[in-house]
Design a protein around this motif. Structure first.
Motif, mmCIF file in Angstrom:
data_model
loop_
_atom_site.group_PDB
_atom_site.id
_atom_site.type_symbol
_atom_site.label_atom_id
_atom_site.label_comp_id
_atom_site.label_asym_id
_atom_site.label_seq_id
_atom_site.Cartn_x
_atom_site.Cartn_y
_atom_site.Cartn_z
ATOM 1 N N SER B 73 0.824 -1.207 0.000
ATOM 2 C CA SER B 73 0.000 0.000 0.000
ATOM 3 C C SER B 73 0.860 1.259 0.000
ATOM 4 C CB SER B 73 -0.908 -0.001 1.227
ATOM 5 O OG SER B 73 -1.652 -1.195 1.276
ATOM 6 N N SER B 74 0.367 2.281 -0.672
ATOM 7 C CA SER B 74 1.079 3.565 -0.699
ATOM 8 C C SER B 74 0.620 4.457 0.444
ATOM 9 C CB SER B 74 0.827 4.287 -2.023
ATOM 10 O OG SER B 74 1.445 3.615 -3.085
ATOM 11 N N ALA B 75 1.461 5.408 0.811
ATOM 12 C CA ALA B 75 1.137 6.350 1.881
ATOM 13 C C ALA B 75 0.221 7.429 1.323
ATOM 14 C CB ALA B 75 2.416 6.967 2.456
ATOM 15 N N LEU B 76 -1.075 7.143 1.297
ATOM 16 C CA LEU B 76 -2.074 8.092 0.814
ATOM 17 C C LEU B 76 -3.196 8.109 1.831
ATOM 18 C CD1 LEU B 76 -2.210 6.659 -2.799
ATOM 19 C CD2 LEU B 76 -1.256 8.878 -2.199
ATOM 20 N N TYR B 77 -3.897 9.243 1.951
ATOM 21 C CA TYR B 77 -5.002 9.322 2.907
ATOM 22 C C TYR B 77 -6.105 8.339 2.528
ATOM 23 C CZ TYR B 77 -2.847 13.937 3.754
ATOM 24 O OH TYR B 77 -1.974 14.966 4.004
ATOM 25 N N TRP B 315 0.198 12.152 12.287
ATOM 26 C CA TRP B 315 -0.822 12.475 11.287
ATOM 27 C C TRP B 315 -1.873 11.369 11.165
ATOM 28 C CZ3 TRP B 315 0.831 16.819 8.076
ATOM 29 C CH2 TRP B 315 -0.125 17.206 7.117
ATOM 30 N N TYR B 317 -4.540 9.351 9.141
ATOM 31 C CA TYR B 317 -4.711 9.048 7.727
ATOM 32 C C TYR B 317 -6.092 8.494 7.391
ATOM 33 C CZ TYR B 317 -0.226 9.874 5.409
ATOM 34 O OH TYR B 317 0.860 10.469 4.823
ATOM 35 N N GLU B 333 -0.250 7.622 11.316
ATOM 36 C CA GLU B 333 1.164 7.308 11.065
ATOM 37 C C GLU B 333 1.870 6.787 12.313
ATOM 38 O OE1 GLU B 333 3.135 10.848 9.778
ATOM 39 O OE2 GLU B 333 2.735 10.515 7.660
ATOM 40 N N TYR B 384 1.803 1.849 4.940
ATOM 41 C CA TYR B 384 2.799 2.060 3.895
ATOM 42 C C TYR B 384 3.752 0.873 3.801
ATOM 43 C CZ TYR B 384 6.975 3.837 1.579
ATOM 44 O OH TYR B 384 8.059 3.988 0.744
#
Lengths: 345, 395
Positions: B73-77, B315, B317, B333, B384
């Motif tokens: 998975s990518s670090a996206l909201y 943060w 997400y 995070e 992530y």
């Protein structure tokens, strides 16, 4: 064997070489034309493109590296930067990391006023461009960088020793103080919590506070990376290593402009060359090159920095013809030529 | 498990029991109707309650079998979407990686998993691969669509990802702007629309027919000045009004909308300096998660702030809400998923929140987290670089 040739150790033996190499690389990297290109708003480079630029920079001095050592150096650099970006406590800290890098670079060339000026100029441009971005915008930059680093789990000796990386190549994330069982809830209508953390300086000179981005090797350390086991966990196919695709043409445009500003050093007859080997012996280096897992090989556009190729008039002509343009379609055929030529090198 | 969650109220005679741990709070702007206080434990000011929710009443969850993903998975909201299919006893999961979306369909016990991958569509003359920003299922009365947002535009698929039914390209600007261009923020609204946000702050409203591909862009909402991060529609019943939709942006500003015939803006909630990365709307309560780790609860109709929770150290997400119970989950995070319970006091009608459960996913910066059912008996999360979806079910 822990006798990798790092600048600190080499300095004991070959002081003048180190000075020359540092000067040349830093001068090349911070020259106006190259920096101008870098500062233009653009998409994130592909892994192939970045590695190509990196190779070129590494050949900006009389130092040479074989493929295996270059791969190792690049692995180290990538994993270190991934670590720094991932662990930044606040999104704006990624700028402080860059400032830490620049502070260290300035320290290397503190006795050369001309180059120092160049670096300071870049520093000022960074401050101008980035200081006013919001935390949300920095988070987007960070998220984009993290996409670039995704799925890279090469184990680095110094990280394993310091227990910041697990044996499976994943970084250890520090857990904040969650021993607090009380989740503080405030029923109110307004008010703010004052953060007690000291923030680093975003000025040209200042205490950055953040340690990420400072010299990992300030104490002499081994510079090993480990390939074995890294390939087992790869869950994704990167399409990057495929045959030339439309992406490559636009990138070549960009690369050609970027490289136009990077002069390579050609070792002439009188000066001895200097080859940096990041392994213990030449044999070990050769073995590493042969046994590197397929999925971890960087299939770079291999612009060999030898005299012959760069005196190739055809190539020079094509490179010279690339103009700064935002119309990729115009350069399609030129891109094809250059691409074909690159593949033959 | 010890005593049930304790909420401390206080009156002039009994001091706040949590006073030992309180940190003085400064009021940013005093509101005329309420007293300004320098310390929440000023016994003379009756208009504010300070409540400390204890984790002692932990409603236990235990770890269940993870669902593997074909790509990490990518670090996206809000990077996890879940579609439970009760009749088929399957659950669909979706997570984004670069220009790909990984779909996984898992049986109830997690033993049988099938996979599919969807690609971002390249627009027109584009030569670079487009990054997907979000993938989310939109449940409408007559159909379920899977929506993908990317740097190039918006793709809509049948719920299993088998057929693309609609493509909307984002305007290509010449010369290309210095700012990033993308779509992000997806929600079904009022049983007939799908709303999608853009990086310029626009909210595109698509009219979705009960079947077929005749999807049209019916409205564009222009209130935000920063990139949209998340959109949420009312998933419960709004007791007092008709706030149907809330949109959030990168600066932290929120807009609350009614969507009866046309969309109209009901109220705007100002930013306070941190991105709102995730937002939910339930029974007239807005739950918003921010970049500083806070969750804030607002009255949707008035926009009034009702609670501030220091939920995470880093943060946030993802937020999700289980509409049948009012459970709220937050993922950040800092590696933690926190489970909360929202409610309204039957006497005063005040919004209340209590903490139920903490779960740490070691060495993982979470980027997506969702409940797997409308009661909130199970939840899932991903992070992530993680090539799996971790799952937890109620004991």
């Amino acid at each position: 064997g822990k006798t990798a040739l790092l600048p600190q150790r080499t300095a004991l033996l070959m002081g003048s070489f180190v000075f020359a190499v540092m000067n040349d690389i830093i001068t090349t990297m911070f020259n106006k034309k190259f920096m101008e290109e870098l500062f233009k708003p653009q998409e994130l480079y592909s892994k192939k493109a970045l590695r190509t630029v990196y190779d070129r920079l590494a050949h900006a001095s009389i130092m040479r590296l074989n493929q295996a050592s270059m791969d190792k150096l690049y692995d180290l650099m990538t994993m270190a930067f991934k670590y720094q970006v991932l662990l930044c406590p606040r999104s704006k800290d990624i700028l402080l990391v860059t400032f830490n890098h620049l502070d260290a670079i300035k320290d290397f060339i503190r006795d050369s006023p001309n180059i120092l000026n160049q670096v300071d100029e870049t520093f000022r441009q960074l401050i101008d461009m980035y200081s006013c971005l919001s935390a949300g915008e920095f988070q987007l930059i960070r998220q984009t960088l993290l996409i670039f680093f995704q799925d890279m789990h090469i184990r680095v000796s110094i990280f394993l020793k310091d227990k910041v990386q697990n044996s499976n190549g994943r970084f250890v994330l520090p857990i904040s103080d969650h021993s607090l069982l009380f989740k503080r809830v405030e029923f109110t209508n307004g008010g703010s919590y004052i953060s007690p953390q000291r923030e680093g300086s975003f000025d040209l000179y200042g205490d950055r506070v953040l340690k990420l981005g400072t010299n990992m090797y300030s104490v002499s350390r081994p510079v090993e990376t480990h390939m074995s086991g890294a390939s087992k966990n790869l869950a994704s196919h990167t399409k990057e290593n495929a045959a030339p695709n439309p992406l490559a043409k636009e990138e070549l445009n960009f690369l050609a402009r970027l490289m136009g500003g990077l002069e390579i050093k050609k070792p002439n007859g009188s000066e001895p060359g200097f080859r940096l080997n990041l392994f213990t012996t030449d044999e070990e280096e050769e073995y590493a090159a042969l046994t590197r897992p397929e999925e971890l090989s960087y299939k770079v556009i291999n612009i060999q920095a030898t005299q012959d190729q760069w005196q190739n008039e055809e190539l020079a002509r094509i490179m010279g013809e690339f103009e700064v343009t935002d119309q990729p379609s115009q350069s399609t055929s030129k891109g094809d030529d250059l691409l074909a030529m690159m593949d033959e090198l | 498990p010890a005593a049930p969650p304790h909420r401390a109220g206080w009156s002039p005679r009994s001091p706040c029991p949590a006073s030992a741990g309180c940190v003085p709070v400064t009021q940013a702007t005093p509101t005329p109707s309420r007293a300004v206080m320098s310390s929440p434990c000023d016994a003379r000011a009756l208009t504010t309650r300070c409540a400390v929710a204890m984790a002692a009443g932990d409603t236990g969850y235990r770890k269940e079998r993870s669902v593997p993903l074909k790509s990490s998975s990518s670090a996206l909201y809000n990077n996890l979407s879940v579609l439970p299919l009760r009749d088929k006893q399957l659950t669909y999961f979706a997570a984004v990686h670069g220009s790909t979306v990984s779909l996984a369909s898992a049986s109830a016990d997690g033993l049988s998993v099938s996979h599919r991958q969807l690609q971002a569509k390249e627009g027109g003359l584009a030569v670079s691969a487009s990054i997907v920003t979000q993938a989310s299922w939109c449940v409408l009365p007559s159909r379920v669509l899977l929506v993908l947002t990317s740097q190039k535009g918006i793709q809509m698929y049948e719920s299993d990802g088998s057929i693309m039914v609609y493509w909307h390209a984002l305007d290509v600007l010449e010369p290309p702007p210095a700012q990033a261009v993308f779509a992000r923020g997806i929600a079904a609204a009022s049983g007939r629309f799908i709303c999608v946000g853009t990086s310029s702050g626009l909210v595109l409203v698509f009219d979705i027919p009960s079947k077929g591909t005749n999807i049209t862009l019916s409205e564009v909402l222009e209130e935000h000045r920063d990139s949209i991060t998340d959109i949420a529609s009312e998933v419960g019943e709004n007791p007092d009004g008709d706030a149907d939709l809330v949109t959030a942006d990168d600066s932290g500003a929120l807009c609350v909308w009614r969507s009866k015939e046309e969309f109209s803006l009901l109220t705007k909630i100002s930013a306070f300096g941190w991105t709102c990365s995730s937002v939910k709307l339930w029974n007239g309560v807005i739950a918003a998660g921010y970049g500083n780790g806070q969750i804030r609860l607002y009255e949707a109709m008035s926009g009034a702030l009702r609670a501030t929770v220091s939920a995470h150290a880093r943060w946030i997400y993802a937020l999700d809400l289980a509409p049948l119970t009012g459970k709220l989950l937050s993922g950040a995070e800092d590696s933690y998923v926190q489970i909360w319970k929202l409610s309204r006091s039957p006497d005063t009608g005040d919004i209340e929140i209590e903490h139920c459960h903490s779960e740490c996913v070691t060495d993982t910066q979470l980027c997506g987290a969702r409940f797997c059912d409308p009661e909130g008996n199970a939840f899932a999360a991903t992070g992530y670089d993680l090539s799996e979806i971790v799952r937890y079910g109620q004991v």
